[in-house]
Design an enzyme around this catalytic site. Structure first.
Site, PDB file in Angstrom:
ATOM      1  N   HIS A  16      -5.399  14.802  -8.646  1.00 39.63           N
ATOM      2  CA  HIS A  16      -5.497  13.087  -9.057  1.00 39.63           C
ATOM      3  C   HIS A  16      -4.447  12.688 -10.203  1.00 39.63           C
ATOM      4  O   HIS A  16      -3.904  11.558 -10.210  1.00 39.63           O
ATOM      5  CB  HIS A  16      -6.683  12.805  -9.380  1.00 39.63           C
ATOM      6  CG  HIS A  16      -7.674  12.593  -8.323  1.00 39.63           C
ATOM      7  ND1 HIS A  16      -7.950  11.613  -7.515  1.00 39.63           N
ATOM      8  CD2 HIS A  16      -8.676  13.655  -7.825  1.00 39.63           C
ATOM      9  CE1 HIS A  16      -8.544  11.750  -6.462  1.00 39.63           C
ATOM     10  NE2 HIS A  16      -9.250  12.775  -6.530  1.00 39.63           N
TER      11      HIS A  16
ATOM     12  N   ASP B 286      -1.980   9.573 -10.060  1.00 41.40           N
ATOM     13  CA  ASP B 286      -2.074   8.288 -11.092  1.00 41.40           C
ATOM     14  C   ASP B 286      -0.767   8.235 -11.459  1.00 41.40           C
ATOM     15  O   ASP B 286      -0.287   6.945 -11.624  1.00 41.40           O
ATOM     16  CB  ASP B 286      -2.793   8.852 -12.291  1.00 41.40           C
ATOM     17  CG  ASP B 286      -4.381   8.890 -12.178  1.00 41.40           C
ATOM     18  OD1 ASP B 286      -4.809   8.242 -10.836  1.00 41.40           O
ATOM     19  OD2 ASP B 286      -5.126   9.322 -12.953  1.00 41.40           O
TER      20      ASP B 286
ATOM     21  N   ASP C 279       0.938  -1.253   0.101  1.00 41.70           N
ATOM     22  CA  ASP C 279      -0.119   0.017   0.261  1.00 41.70           C
ATOM     23  C   ASP C 279       0.759   1.161  -0.041  1.00 41.70           C
ATOM     24  O   ASP C 279       1.575   1.477   0.833  1.00 41.70           O
ATOM     25  CB  ASP C 279      -0.939  -0.012   1.358  1.00 41.70           C
ATOM     26  CG  ASP C 279      -1.895   0.965   1.347  1.00 41.70           C
ATOM     27  OD1 ASP C 279      -3.183   0.726   0.820  1.00 41.70           O
ATOM     28  OD2 ASP C 279      -1.669   2.270   1.548  1.00 41.70           O
TER      29      ASP C 279
ATOM     30  N   GLU D 134      -4.678   2.441  -3.969  1.00 41.65           N
ATOM     31  CA  GLU D 134      -3.404   2.635  -4.027  1.00 41.65           C
ATOM     32  C   GLU D 134      -2.915   1.139  -3.366  1.00 41.65           C
ATOM     33  O   GLU D 134      -1.732   1.161  -3.053  1.00 41.65           O
ATOM     34  CB  GLU D 134      -2.815   3.648  -3.043  1.00 41.65           C
ATOM     35  CG  GLU D 134      -2.888   3.536  -1.525  1.00 41.65           C
ATOM     36  CD  GLU D 134      -4.330   4.116  -1.172  1.00 41.65           C
ATOM     37  OE1 GLU D 134      -5.368   4.043  -1.852  1.00 41.65           O
ATOM     38  OE2 GLU D 134      -4.441   4.404   0.124  1.00 41.65           O
TER      39      GLU D 134
ATOM     40  N   ASN E 178      -2.897  13.012  -3.193  1.00 34.13           N
ATOM     41  CA  ASN E 178      -3.735  13.206  -4.290  1.00 34.13           C
ATOM     42  C   ASN E 178      -4.544  14.650  -3.827  1.00 34.13           C
ATOM     43  O   ASN E 178      -4.774  15.575  -4.608  1.00 34.13           O
ATOM     44  CB  ASN E 178      -4.970  12.276  -4.176  1.00 34.13           C
ATOM     45  CG  ASN E 178      -5.089  10.964  -5.039  1.00 34.13           C
ATOM     46  OD1 ASN E 178      -4.311  11.351  -5.890  1.00 34.13           O
ATOM     47  ND2 ASN E 178      -5.667  10.224  -4.910  1.00 34.13           N
TER      48      ASN E 178
END
Lengths: 230, 309
Positions: free
Chosen positions: B188, B192, B175, B218, B183
């Site tokens: 975002h 990404d 994770d 994630e 974010n």
């Protein structure tokens, strides 16, 4: 049903071959050469099988000759070998006996026509190469680095099983026709290599898709170059 | 982006036949050539193989086309490559035999260029469409890794196989640390990019036989086959360090990883995931950017030193 007489089939249907090759004359020449190279062995194998009367072997060898004759549009020999194969598969030895005498005659008719076509269209061999550094009596001077790079790329392509036209590789064409003198990047002579024979063998193996032996030739040529350049 | 030409392999023991077929197809396809059935199977099974379609002669010495197709269908990595028979055998029974073995079509010799081109084009199109569907169904669009759906299907099979053969299998649950902050702070788009960068690290760090998946958000899961805890830990640590070395917009990225190895009781993949998830939870609580192994007391009796944290 009565078979059509053999003389109703053309010995060589050049028009249908050209249609198959989509008009590519250079390819026709290459295929004719391949056919003429392969034919004596294939004919000998079939003739031996016919002499022994071994039906399975007759079926296999006539099948192979049929396939290549069909693709070159040698229609009379194709028809003959198709009938021999069919007779062998139904174990009709009498029929095979009737057909066998035509093999040599039809084969000769076809190879003569193919040879005549080659003679009529022979194109003078040309050489061109951007990697050359000028011709010399002992072969064209070529950078050892580009020569090694060419062989290395070829090795990768052979390992991947790529379809390769060896005559589309300028350095190989040059080497097979004139031989090369390998030079260092500084222009010093490294090796006056008579690689004509190896290169011709290599081109032949590639055109026959014998990639494993072709790889061995490439590796030995690379070792030769590496040995000289340390 | 230019798409690579489809790759067609031609298999025939007679060189002239390969040349004739190749000339029909070489404008639109990359051509591979094999002069025997054995060579064809070797080339197809190679890791770098990218063949989309095989044109296969039937009658060849040593291994005929039927046997080639039989063996091809037994290898799951290449079983889906469509095969067209090219042969001058044209009796119905031969065709039926070929289709029964899984050939998609037949072309008869002497070949006709237009027919060869049309049939090859049809089957290449179908193959490409099927590949796209498989890609969409099994891959995560953003990261390019396997998706959750594929993970559960493939991992359950891998765990069952490991159990059956008594082999070790481990799961890494990974994770990205403080991903919400990334974010929120950068948007975002940057989030990404972080996901893609981490996915790349995971992909290059793992073997072809491992399953690397993005499980959502994630979170990533890696199933390491034939891998016990010490090896899994080593792998996880190298992944953690590689991610730590990443910077996206000069912002450091770190990863927490929980590891679990299949117990002797042959648990299901979901149970294995749950234990890896608990280990991940411990890694997060322990300060993040670390690797923690799940409770191992039940799973590694020969190595008591490999204790849980």
């Amino acid at each position: 049903m009565q078979d059509e007489p053999f003389d109703s089939f053309p010995v060589w249907d050049q028009a249908s071959l050209m249609k198959r090759l989509m008009g590519k004359a250079a390819l026709k020449e290459k295929l004719i050469k391949l056919y003429l190279q392969d034919y004596p062995n294939r004919e000998a194998q079939l003739a031996a099988a016919l002499a022994e009367g071994e039906l399975e072997s007759i079926a296999h060898t006539s099948h192979a000759l049929k396939g290549m004759s069909g693709n070159i549009s040698g229609m009379r020999l194709y028809a003959l070998t198709a009938r021999i194969e069919a007779a062998a598969r139904v174990e009709d030895s009498a029929k095979i006996g009737e057909l066998a005498p035509f093999l040599s005659e039809f084969g000769q008719q076809l190879t003569q026509q193919l040879e005549a076509d080659l003679d009529g269209q022979a194109v003078p061999e040309t050489s061109s190469d951007s990697a050359t550094a000028g011709a010399s009596p002992t072969g064209t001077r070529v950078s050892a680095t580009s020569f090694r790079d060419t062989l290395s790329q070829l090795q990768g392509r052979l390992e991947r099983g790529e379809f390769i036209d060896p005559h589309g590789i300028p350095l190989l064409t040059l080497c097979s026709q004139q031989g090369v003198t390998l030079v260092t990047d500084a222009g010093e002579t490294l090796l006056e290599a008579n690689l004509i024979q190896q290169t011709n063998e290599l081109c032949d193996l590639i055109e026959r898709f014998d990639f494993q032996p072709a790889l061995s030739v490439v590796v030995s040529m690379m070792q030769l170059v590496s040995g000289e350049s340390g | 982006m230019t798409r690579k030409k489809p790759v067609v392999m031609i298999v025939d023991d007679i060189p002239l036949n390969i040349h004739v077929l190749a000339q029909c197809l070489s404008d639109r396809y990359e051509i591979r050539a094999a002069n025997s059935g054995k060579r064809c199977l070797e080339l197809l099974a190679a890791k770098s193989s990218d063949v989309d379609l095989v044109l296969l002669d039937v009658i060849m010495p040593e291994m005929d086309g039927y046997e080639v197709l039989r063996q091809l269908k037994c290898n799951k990595d290449i079983a889906n490559i469509p095969v067209i028979y090219v042969t001058d055998k044209h009796e119905e029974t031969d065709e039926e035999k070929g289709f029964a073995l899984g050939a998609v079509d037949y072309i008869t010799k002497p070949i006709r260029s237009a027919i060869v081109q049309a049939r090859v084009a049809t089957h290449i199109t179908l193959k490409r469409q099927r590949d796209s569907l498989v890609q969409m169904a099994t891959r995560d669009q953003l990261s390019g890794l396997y998706n959750r759906h594929y993970l559960f299907e493939a991992a359950e099979q891998a765990v069952a196989a490991a159990c059956r053969h008594g082999r070790a299998i481990s799961v890494l649950m990974c994770d990205i640390d403080k991903f919400k902050d990334i974010n929120d702070q950068y948007g975002h788009g940057v989030g990404d990019r972080v996901i893609q960068a981490v996915a790349d690290v995971l992909q290059v760090s793992c073997r072809r036989e491992d399953i690397v998946a993005r499980c959502g958000g994630e979170e990533f899961v890696v199933v390491l086959t034939r891998c016990d805890i010490p090896l899994a830990r080593k792998k996880a640590e190298s992944i953690r360090l590689a991610v730590q070395a990443l910077t996206v917009l000069d912002r450091p990225v770190t990863l927490s990883i929980g590891i679990a190895m299949m117990s002797l009781a042959c648990e299901h993949f979901e149970e294995l995931m749950q234990r890896a998830d608990l280990a991940l939870y411990d890694a997060k609580n322990g300060g993040r950017n670390r690797v923690i192994c799940a409770d191992m007391t039940a799973e590694l009796p020969p190595e008591p030193q490999a204790q849980a944290r």
